[in-house]
Design a protein around this motif. Structure first.
Motif, mmCIF file in Angstrom:
data_model
loop_
_atom_site.group_PDB
_atom_site.id
_atom_site.type_symbol
_atom_site.label_atom_id
_atom_site.label_comp_id
_atom_site.label_asym_id
_atom_site.label_seq_id
_atom_site.Cartn_x
_atom_site.Cartn_y
_atom_site.Cartn_z
ATOM 1 N N TYR A 125 -42.391 26.618 121.721
ATOM 2 C CA TYR A 125 -41.512 26.650 122.899
ATOM 3 C C TYR A 125 -41.252 28.095 123.372
ATOM 4 N N ILE A 126 -40.632 28.885 122.539
ATOM 5 C CA ILE A 126 -40.260 30.236 122.988
ATOM 6 C C ILE A 126 -41.494 31.145 123.017
ATOM 7 N N LYS A 172 -33.341 32.569 107.770
ATOM 8 C CA LYS A 172 -33.345 33.532 108.896
ATOM 9 C C LYS A 172 -32.744 34.863 108.450
ATOM 10 N N TYR A 208 -31.563 26.679 106.449
ATOM 11 C CA TYR A 208 -32.268 27.305 107.581
ATOM 12 C C TYR A 208 -31.660 28.673 107.879
ATOM 13 N N ASP A 222 -51.266 30.001 115.618
ATOM 14 C CA ASP A 222 -50.404 28.836 115.376
ATOM 15 C C ASP A 222 -51.144 27.842 114.492
ATOM 16 N N ASN A 223 -50.391 27.040 113.742
ATOM 17 C CA ASN A 223 -51.027 25.947 112.984
ATOM 18 C C ASN A 223 -50.779 24.592 113.654
ATOM 19 N N PHE A 268 -42.679 34.262 115.744
ATOM 20 C CA PHE A 268 -41.914 33.048 116.077
ATOM 21 C C PHE A 268 -42.100 31.957 115.025
ATOM 22 N N GLY A 316 -46.795 31.539 115.954
ATOM 23 C CA GLY A 316 -46.043 30.458 116.604
ATOM 24 C C GLY A 316 -46.124 30.585 118.119
ATOM 25 N N ASP A 373 -52.413 29.289 109.419
ATOM 26 C CA ASP A 373 -51.055 29.222 108.880
ATOM 27 C C ASP A 373 -50.619 30.643 108.538
ATOM 28 N N ILE A 374 -49.368 30.972 108.783
ATOM 29 C CA ILE A 374 -48.922 32.345 108.507
ATOM 30 C C ILE A 374 -48.954 32.676 107.011
ATOM 31 N N SER A 383 -48.254 22.833 113.936
ATOM 32 C CA SER A 383 -47.406 21.856 113.246
ATOM 33 C C SER A 383 -46.295 21.370 114.166
ATOM 34 N N ASN A 384 -45.948 22.152 115.188
ATOM 35 C CA ASN A 384 -44.907 21.707 116.118
ATOM 36 C C ASN A 384 -45.222 22.122 117.556
ATOM 37 N N SER A 385 -46.496 22.036 117.904
ATOM 38 C CA SER A 385 -46.851 22.402 119.288
ATOM 39 C C SER A 385 -48.111 21.649 119.691
ATOM 40 N N LYS A 426 -37.459 24.978 111.847
ATOM 41 C CA LYS A 426 -36.174 25.331 112.466
ATOM 42 C C LYS A 426 -35.137 24.211 112.502
HETATM 43 N N1 LIG Z 1 -35.240 26.929 119.800
HETATM 44 C C1 LIG Z 1 -34.087 27.342 119.301
HETATM 45 O O1 LIG Z 1 -33.033 26.747 119.585
HETATM 46 C C2 LIG Z 1 -34.025 28.554 118.403
HETATM 47 C C3 LIG Z 1 -32.789 29.201 118.212
HETATM 48 C C4 LIG Z 1 -32.741 30.319 117.391
HETATM 49 C C5 LIG Z 1 -33.901 30.765 116.756
HETATM 50 N N2 LIG Z 1 -35.074 30.115 116.935
HETATM 51 C C6 LIG Z 1 -36.276 30.597 116.252
HETATM 52 O O2 LIG Z 1 -37.254 30.922 117.215
HETATM 53 C C7 LIG Z 1 -38.561 30.687 116.702
HETATM 54 C C8 LIG Z 1 -39.341 29.863 117.681
HETATM 55 O O3 LIG Z 1 -38.625 28.674 117.934
HETATM 56 P P1 LIG Z 1 -39.150 27.563 118.941
HETATM 57 O O4 LIG Z 1 -37.964 26.846 119.447
HETATM 58 O O5 LIG Z 1 -40.130 28.137 119.865
HETATM 59 O O6 LIG Z 1 -39.856 26.599 117.881
HETATM 60 P P2 LIG Z 1 -41.271 25.855 117.962
HETATM 61 O O7 LIG Z 1 -41.302 24.910 116.819
HETATM 62 O O8 LIG Z 1 -41.498 25.327 119.319
HETATM 63 O O9 LIG Z 1 -42.275 27.061 117.707
HETATM 64 C C9 LIG Z 1 -42.668 27.489 116.432
HETATM 65 C C10 LIG Z 1 -44.170 27.489 116.382
HETATM 66 O O10 LIG Z 1 -44.582 27.953 115.098
HETATM 67 C C11 LIG Z 1 -45.622 27.123 114.628
HETATM 68 N N3 LIG Z 1 -45.574 27.195 113.168
HETATM 69 C C12 LIG Z 1 -44.596 26.725 112.357
HETATM 70 N N4 LIG Z 1 -44.894 27.005 111.073
HETATM 71 C C13 LIG Z 1 -46.075 27.678 111.083
HETATM 72 C C14 LIG Z 1 -46.889 28.250 110.061
HETATM 73 N N5 LIG Z 1 -46.560 28.145 108.775
HETATM 74 N N6 LIG Z 1 -48.024 28.887 110.432
HETATM 75 C C15 LIG Z 1 -48.383 28.974 111.745
HETATM 76 N N7 LIG Z 1 -47.649 28.444 112.735
HETATM 77 C C16 LIG Z 1 -46.509 27.806 112.412
HETATM 78 C C17 LIG Z 1 -45.350 25.739 115.209
HETATM 79 O O11 LIG Z 1 -46.516 24.954 115.320
HETATM 80 C C18 LIG Z 1 -44.778 26.101 116.578
HETATM 81 O O12 LIG Z 1 -45.791 26.200 117.548
HETATM 82 C C19 LIG Z 1 -38.358 30.046 115.337
HETATM 83 O O13 LIG Z 1 -38.517 31.039 114.367
HETATM 84 C C20 LIG Z 1 -36.934 29.563 115.375
HETATM 85 O O14 LIG Z 1 -36.356 29.551 114.078
HETATM 86 C C21 LIG Z 1 -35.171 29.030 117.760
#
Ligand SMILES: NC(=O)c1ccc[n+]([C@@H]2O[C@H](COP(=O)([O-])OP(=O)(O)OC[C@H]3O[C@@H](n4cnc5c(N)ncnc54)[C@H](O)[C@@H]3O)[C@@H](O)[C@H]2O)c1
Length: 339
Positions: free
Chosen positions: A11-12, A152, A148, A31-32, A80, A7, A58-59, A34-36, A84
């Motif tokens: 974002y993070i 976690k 969700y 990363d796949n 990551f 991931g 994909d993971i 799916s959200n970036s 979410k």
């Molecule tokens: N942003 C928040 O508010 C928040 C708060 C607490 C915990 N988290 C956790 O932090 C982590 C990162 O969050 P974020 O806000 O950066 O989310 P995000 O969606 O921006 O990042 C997650 C990344 O993982 C990738 N991804 C998702 N499923 C995948 C898969 N099966 N295989 C490969 N890649 C995959 C997505 O494409 C994305 O780039 C997550 O695990 C989330 O649950 C986020």
């Protein structure tokens, strides 16, 4: 260290990639998408002057993961990748079990096959459910309030079990409070798809004119101004915490579970006012009914992170507002950003 970020273009993950690179670590992104967005590695390169190898996978694909860990001689993983959205998790529980729980099992299997024994995991303060009080300490009871949150907690437990049985040498479950903000360069930031679930992206989209107003869900909570209080944390501080936590578990071969927040509560109205002060933009707000499941007040006691690996959040709510706005305004094509 050579670190694989699942991931890593999210974002993070992207902010953590930049923070780790700045500390001299070698980063591989997986990363796949799916959200970036696909241009994140190029943006990271522009930001840091370093290249970031990318594996599009994909993971759940253990074979590709194992190969990636071996080929890139990875020392540690930061995990990551996950889905979410709380609402989506309640609508499709099996999707969340598969992506989050099965995905983590597949990743851990690949790590075991490739002899990678250190992991930092993105957990969430959501594992505390509705806590009896704040500030929240790590030994408060965990409570599952939605699918969700359950995923976690299960992911945390899987990692703790493997550390306890010496299948992992070091592990950090990092419980984030409310990450907001963006890199001050506005080269990377949060890119929610559709209607944002979180307050800050929504607020910035009201400021750009993409949305008419901000709904404040409840103004009769038992808080100083009646609106919900949360612990917002700048994503740059969060990224730094990952680097320090990783270095700590790698050097000491320990397993830890740690809150990452500022320790300060900010209400919705305080955030809206801070945003106006930081950016000069007033936000139109409407009071809406409380949402089921929302807690009045929720903030961390972050002392353990400081004790274990010397981390403390440095950036203020004004910094969070300024950087969120700079990022969102740039995306919306607004050029007169005076911050
Ligand atoms: N942003 C928040 O508010 C928040 C708060 C607490 C915990 N988290 C956790 O932090 C982590 C990162 O969050 P974020 O806000 O950066 O989310 P995000 O969606 O921006 O990042 C997650 C990344 O993982 C990738 N991804 C998702 N499923 C995948 C898969 N099966 N295989 C490969 N890649 C995959 C997505 O494409 C994305 O780039 C997550 O695990 C989330 O649950 C986020």
């Amino acid at each position: 260290m050579r670190v694989l970020l699942t991931g890593g273009t999210g974002y993070i993950g992207s902010h953590t990639a930049a923070a780790l690179a700045a500390r001299g670590h070698h980063i591989v992104l997986l990363d796949n998408f799916s959200n970036s967005e696909r241009d994140v590695p190029a943006r990271l390169q522009a930001l840091t002057g370093q290249s970031f190898p990318l594996i599009e996978a994909d993971i759940r694909d253990t074979e590709t993961l194992t190969r990636a860990l071996r080929d890139h001689e990875i020392d540690a993983v930061i995990h990551f990748a996950a889905l979410k959205a709380v609402g989506e998790s309640e609508a499709d529980p099996l999707l969340y079990y598969e992506m989050n729980i099965l995905g983590t099992i597949r990743l851990l299997q690949a790590m075991q096959a490739a002899n990678v024994a250190h992991i930092v995991f993105s957990s969430s303060a959501t594992v505390y459910g509705q806590p009896d009080s704040s500030p929240i300490l790590e030994d408060f009871p965990t409570r599952v309030e939605n699918i969700y949150g359950r995923t976690k907690l299960v992911m945390e437990d899987l990692i703790r079990d493997l550390a306890r049985t010496n299948k992992l040498s070091g592990a950090a479950n990092l419980r984030y409070f409310n990450p907001v903000g963006a890199h001050p360069s506005a080269l990377i930031g949060e890119t929610p798809r559709g209607v944002p679930n979180n307050l800050m992206p929504y607020l910035t989209q009201v400021a750009t004119g993409e949305r008419p107003h901000l709904n404040i869900f409840g103004n009769d909570y038992n808080t100083p101004d009646g609106t919900g209080v949360r612990d917002y944390i700048h994503v740059m501080d969060l990224a730094e915490a990952h680097a320090l936590a990783l270095e700590h578990i790698f050097a000491n071969n320990v397993s830890i579970t740690v809150n990452l927040g500022t320790g300060e509560g900010t209400s919705v109205l305080q955030l809206v006012r801070a945003f106006a002060r930081a950016t000069g933009r007033e936000i139109k707000t409407l009071i809406a009914p409380r949402r089921p499941g929302d807690v009045a007040s929720y903030y961390a006691n972050p002392a353990l992170a400081e004790k274990l690996f010397g981390w403390k959040a440095k950036l203020s709510v004004l910094d969070m507002c300024r950087d969120s706005w700079r990022w969102q305004a740039k995306r919306a094509g607004i050029n007169d950003v005076q911050v």
